[in-house]
Design an enzyme around this catalytic site. Structure first.
Site, PDB file in Angstrom:
ATOM      1  N   TYR A 166     115.365 -30.257  66.269  1.00  0.00           N
ATOM      2  CA  TYR A 166     115.030 -28.878  65.914  1.00  0.00           C
ATOM      3  C   TYR A 166     114.527 -28.795  64.475  1.00  0.00           C
ATOM      4  CZ  TYR A 166     115.561 -23.797  65.532  1.00  0.00           C
ATOM      5  OH  TYR A 166     115.340 -22.464  65.350  1.00  0.00           O
ATOM      6  N   LYS A 194     110.743 -27.632  63.370  1.00  0.00           N
ATOM      7  CA  LYS A 194     110.535 -26.439  62.557  1.00  0.00           C
ATOM      8  C   LYS A 194     109.938 -26.786  61.194  1.00  0.00           C
ATOM      9  CE  LYS A 194     111.927 -23.389  65.536  1.00  0.00           C
ATOM     10  NZ  LYS A 194     110.970 -22.409  66.114  1.00  0.00           N
TER      11      LYS A 194
END
Length: 274
Positions: free
Chosen positions: A176, A180
């Site tokens: 993640y 991002k």
């Protein structure tokens, strides 16, 4: 469903939506518009008189959001597309349909995404690829397809929902955080490259926000709500409406000289090193 006990541990200042210039009549393609922050953005742009295309894999959620918008804003123009942002052909078709229907794509909101909380030594190749495909590659496919049209029409605005974890880091969130951070880097690179085409590219970096996804993680004890509140200086989670307000500002004429920026809305999380 009972209200979450984690939404706030102190009284928050009343949320007061603002009015931003230049959004009325704009054609907005909003991915992940069926729920969470994407749904709140749909309501925010509808409030300003924008014309909306909502793209999501959740057909039922899209239908519910469309019904809400039409009930709240009787004159709204809103269409839905059930598709995955990981499918470049489907993304291209959605952009073509939006351009055919509304004549152009003025604003792209990249909201579709997933969470991936897992110890890195246990992360499977499939889980890694899924996080990168949805949270990073899908953003690129949508951004590229929309920008090709923005170049032809003389400009536009792109706002991608990244995360505070795109600027910081966390254990057990490798895929993640990597995805991002890629969205933040993509934002800055394309802002520099596409400025000559009058295309602004910015990112919204939310902290912990009270969405259905967040509630699911709390319910499964994938995250510790009490610990997160204790770590957040404002001692509460954000709301989808507060995140939508940032996107409204960044997409509007009020932010006409802002591009390549990653705006953090995290209750002070990344400001507090301890």
């Amino acid at each position: 469903m009972n209200p979450s006990p984690y939404k706030t541990s102190q009284t928050a200042q009343a949320f007061a939506p603002a009015v931003y210039a230049g959004l009325a009549g704009k054609s907005v393609l909003n991915t992940g518009g069926a729920s969470g922050i994407g749904r709140a953005m749909a309501h925010g742009f509808a409030r300003h008189g924008a014309r909306l295309t909502l793209l999501d894999l959740d057909a039922a959620g899209l239908a519910a959001t469309k019904a809400e918008l039409e009930a709240a804003y009787p004159h709204i123009e809103v269409e839905t597309v059930t598709a995955s942002i990981t499918d470049p052909a489907a993304v291209e078709a959605a952009c073509a349909d939006t351009e055919a229907r509304f004549g152009r794509i003025d604003i792209l909101l990249n909201n579709a995404g997933i969470s991936m909380n897992k110890p890195s030594l246990e992360l499977t190749p499939d889980e890694w690829r899924r996080a990168i495909d949805i949270d990073l590659s899908g953003v690129f496919y949508c951004t590229q397809a929309a920008a090709r049209r923005m170049v032809r029409q003389g400009g536009g605005s792109i706002v991608s929902t990244a995360s505070m974890w795109g600027l910081a880091s966390s254990a057990r969130r490798l895929a993640y955080c990597a995805a991002k951070a890629g969205v933040v880097s993509l934002t800055r690179s394309l802002a520099a490259e596409w400025a000559e085409h009058n295309i602004r590219v910015n990112a919204l970096c939310p902290g912990y926000t009270s969405t259905a996804l967040m509630e699911s993680l709390l319910a499964r004890k994938a995250i510790d709500g009490d610990a997160l509140l204790a770590r957040t200086p404002l001692r509460r989670f954000g709301t989808p409406e507060e995140m939508a307000e940032v996107a409204l500002f960044l997409a509007s004429d009020s932010a006409a000289f802002i591009t390549g920026h990653a705006l953090v809305s995290d209750g002070g999380w990344t400001a507090d090193g301890f």
